[in-house]
Design a protein around this motif. Sequence first.
Motif, PDB file in Angstrom:
ATOM      1  N   THR A  64      21.874  40.446  33.332  1.00 16.81           N
ATOM      2  CA  THR A  64      22.442  40.723  34.654  1.00 16.81           C
ATOM      3  C   THR A  64      21.527  41.699  35.372  1.00 16.81           C
ATOM      4  O   THR A  64      20.532  42.162  34.815  1.00 16.81           O
TER       5      THR A  64
ATOM      6  N   ARG B 162      29.176  38.994  30.546  1.00 22.24           N
ATOM      7  CA  ARG B 162      28.599  39.574  31.766  1.00 22.24           C
ATOM      8  C   ARG B 162      29.439  39.256  33.014  1.00 22.24           C
ATOM      9  O   ARG B 162      29.346  39.955  34.018  1.00 22.24           O
TER      10      ARG B 162
ATOM     11  N   LEU C  51      32.514  44.358  36.253  1.00 24.22           N
ATOM     12  CA  LEU C  51      33.384  44.438  37.435  1.00 24.22           C
ATOM     13  C   LEU C  51      34.438  45.544  37.385  1.00 24.22           C
ATOM     14  O   LEU C  51      34.925  45.977  38.426  1.00 24.22           O
TER      15      LEU C  51
ATOM     16  N   LEU D  48      43.389  34.311  34.954  1.00 28.40           N
ATOM     17  CA  LEU D  48      43.118  35.734  34.706  1.00 28.40           C
ATOM     18  C   LEU D  48      44.147  36.252  33.709  1.00 28.40           C
ATOM     19  O   LEU D  48      45.331  36.344  34.039  1.00 28.40           O
TER      20      LEU D  48
ATOM     21  N   HIS E 261      43.368  46.303  47.649  1.00 27.77           N
ATOM     22  CA  HIS E 261      42.934  46.339  46.247  1.00 27.77           C
ATOM     23  C   HIS E 261      41.427  46.182  46.234  1.00 27.77           C
ATOM     24  O   HIS E 261      40.867  45.345  46.950  1.00 27.77           O
TER      25      HIS E 261
ATOM     26  N   ASN F 178      36.500  47.687  39.974  1.00 26.52           N
ATOM     27  CA  ASN F 178      37.894  47.250  40.041  1.00 26.52           C
ATOM     28  C   ASN F 178      38.703  48.041  39.004  1.00 26.52           C
ATOM     29  O   ASN F 178      38.543  47.848  37.802  1.00 26.52           O
TER      30      ASN F 178
HETATM   31  O1  UT7 Z   1      41.411  42.239  40.534  1.00 26.72           O
HETATM   32  C1  UT7 Z   1      41.888  41.046  40.032  1.00 26.72           C
HETATM   33  C2  UT7 Z   1      41.426  39.938  40.836  1.00 26.72           C
HETATM   34  N1  UT7 Z   1      40.058  39.624  40.522  1.00 26.72           N
HETATM   35  C3  UT7 Z   1      39.251  39.328  41.495  1.00 26.72           C
HETATM   36  O2  UT7 Z   1      39.622  39.419  42.636  1.00 26.72           O
HETATM   37  C4  UT7 Z   1      37.882  38.800  41.167  1.00 26.72           C
HETATM   38  C5  UT7 Z   1      37.644  37.563  41.980  1.00 26.72           C
HETATM   39  N2  UT7 Z   1      36.344  36.972  41.771  1.00 26.72           N
HETATM   40  C6  UT7 Z   1      35.188  37.569  42.086  1.00 26.72           C
HETATM   41  O3  UT7 Z   1      35.159  38.711  42.493  1.00 26.72           O
HETATM   42  C7  UT7 Z   1      33.925  36.753  42.004  1.00 26.72           C
HETATM   43  O4  UT7 Z   1      34.252  35.414  41.753  1.00 26.72           O
HETATM   44  C8  UT7 Z   1      32.952  37.264  40.910  1.00 26.72           C
HETATM   45  C9  UT7 Z   1      32.307  38.580  41.337  1.00 26.72           C
HETATM   46  C10 UT7 Z   1      33.680  37.436  39.603  1.00 26.72           C
HETATM   47  C11 UT7 Z   1      31.817  36.254  40.715  1.00 26.72           C
HETATM   48  O5  UT7 Z   1      31.177  35.964  41.940  1.00 26.72           O
HETATM   49  P1  UT7 Z   1      30.913  34.440  42.353  1.00 26.72           P
HETATM   50  O6  UT7 Z   1      30.127  34.452  43.584  1.00 26.72           O
HETATM   51  O7  UT7 Z   1      32.257  33.756  42.382  1.00 26.72           O
HETATM   52  O8  UT7 Z   1      30.007  33.930  41.172  1.00 26.72           O
HETATM   53  P2  UT7 Z   1      30.301  32.755  40.147  1.00 26.72           P
HETATM   54  O9  UT7 Z   1      31.407  33.110  39.221  1.00 26.72           O
HETATM   55  O10 UT7 Z   1      30.403  31.495  40.929  1.00 26.72           O
HETATM   56  O11 UT7 Z   1      28.957  32.777  39.323  1.00 26.72           O
HETATM   57  C12 UT7 Z   1      27.707  32.456  39.912  1.00 26.72           C
HETATM   58  C13 UT7 Z   1      26.646  32.501  38.832  1.00 26.72           C
HETATM   59  C14 UT7 Z   1      27.047  31.728  37.584  1.00 26.72           C
HETATM   60  O12 UT7 Z   1      25.903  31.040  37.114  1.00 26.72           O
HETATM   61  P3  UT7 Z   1      25.739  29.462  37.393  1.00 26.72           P
HETATM   62  O13 UT7 Z   1      26.929  28.828  36.718  1.00 26.72           O
HETATM   63  O14 UT7 Z   1      25.767  29.317  38.895  1.00 26.72           O
HETATM   64  O15 UT7 Z   1      24.425  29.153  36.769  1.00 26.72           O
HETATM   65  C15 UT7 Z   1      27.398  32.803  36.586  1.00 26.72           C
HETATM   66  O16 UT7 Z   1      27.165  32.430  35.258  1.00 26.72           O
HETATM   67  O17 UT7 Z   1      26.413  33.846  38.412  1.00 26.72           O
HETATM   68  C16 UT7 Z   1      26.459  33.917  36.978  1.00 26.72           C
HETATM   69  N3  UT7 Z   1      26.942  35.245  36.602  1.00 26.72           N
HETATM   70  C17 UT7 Z   1      26.129  36.318  36.537  1.00 26.72           C
HETATM   71  N4  UT7 Z   1      24.814  36.455  36.747  1.00 26.72           N
HETATM   72  C18 UT7 Z   1      24.297  37.704  36.625  1.00 26.72           C
HETATM   73  C19 UT7 Z   1      28.208  35.623  36.290  1.00 26.72           C
HETATM   74  N5  UT7 Z   1      28.223  36.939  36.022  1.00 26.72           N
HETATM   75  C20 UT7 Z   1      26.962  37.397  36.162  1.00 26.72           C
HETATM   76  C21 UT7 Z   1      26.356  38.656  36.033  1.00 26.72           C
HETATM   77  N6  UT7 Z   1      25.020  38.758  36.272  1.00 26.72           N
HETATM   78  N7  UT7 Z   1      27.063  39.777  35.709  1.00 26.72           N
END
Ligand code: UT7
Length: 325
Positions: free
Chosen positions: A31, A154, A159, A198, A252, A282
């Motif tokens: 990451t 990761r 988060l 979740l 939040h 968070n």
């Molecule tokens: O408080 C409770 C409620 N929770 C929330 O509100 C969280 C809601 N969700 C989010 O905040 C976002 O969805 C995240 C921050 C968790 C993720 O952001 P995203 O833009 O939705 O990314 P994604 O899950 O679509 O992942 C994009 C890519 C993936 O790779 P591929 O499949 O596109 O190749 C992940 O594997 O980013 C990858 N990825 C990471 N890369 C680098 C996931 N985590 C990481 C990381 N570092 N830490």
Amino acid sequence: MSLIRPVIRGTGHYLPERVVENAEFAKTLDTSDDWIVSRSGIKRRHFAAEDEYTSDLATYAARAALENAGVTADTIDAVIVATSTPDYTFPAVATQVQANLGIISGFAFDIQAVCAGFVFALANASGLILAGQAKRVLVIGAETFSRIMDPTDRSTVVLFGDGAGALVLEAQEGTGASTDRGVLACDLNSDGRYRDLLYVDGGVSRTGQAGYLRMQGREVFRHAVEKLAATAMTALDKAGLTAADVDWIVPHQANLRIIKGTAQKLGLPMERVVVTVQDHGNTSAASIPLALSVANAEGRFKPGDLILTEAIGGGLSWGAVALRW
Ligand code: UT7
């Protein structure tokens, strides 16, 4: 018409000493600071020390709130702690806080609605005050989410953070008009069909272990913007108000993109949104009272300001509270 209103008299917060910058995760995981900041807005978070428990965080925040309110602990007749990371399976964290503060009367209990926990706790505290069950309530959100993180995942470990926020809510006379100070309206929702989006993969009855948090981030994100804007509008509507009346959104703090998306849906500029996610990550049920307390300490709210809080989390559970400062 004279009517009782649950009014915020004081706020306080506590953040553990240890600050974990994004770069620290990049040492052991695939990451980067860039990814974490661009996807979530988070730059750092606080992690509790090994011998520091949720009840400790809650107690420090509660003491700060009592001091800010200018009241003593013996005048509190209920303690409510919103948490999903209690010290023990039972008793409630709230009873430990009660004991730590030297309170020997009244009642104390926990509320578990994950990241929506504080909104649920505030709504319940308001209900107790309106029902005449309590006059002055400590409402606390406190979490040690670092304890339920899978260090190898990761997609979640970067988060979340630890912390606590508290407020003193007390019965005051109002007129019944939406110009009154205090909690004006609440809207609470849950839909257990979304459990798998979740959850924690352990628990007393199922595994006997605490377990780790699991999240389908993209799916939660999709629900978040849509449901948060809807619940916020419903709470405002119940209070006879509209988004144009809102002075501050205290959301939040899960993701800056969700915060911005919700503000945009409500037609409100980011200057009217309290954002702390960059420094706290968070902190689940602690995030709203933490943000409220930080903004209050900075002198950002003035008497009469309309504040809208909204949150969504595991369950799914979500809700909003409209209140006047
Ligand atoms: O408080 C409770 C409620 N929770 C929330 O509100 C969280 C809601 N969700 C989010 O905040 C976002 O969805 C995240 C921050 C968790 C993720 O952001 P995203 O833009 O939705 O990314 P994604 O899950 O679509 O992942 C994009 C890519 C993936 O790779 P591929 O499949 O596109 O190749 C992940 O594997 O980013 C990858 N990825 C990471 N890369 C680098 C996931 N985590 C990481 C990381 N570092 N830490």
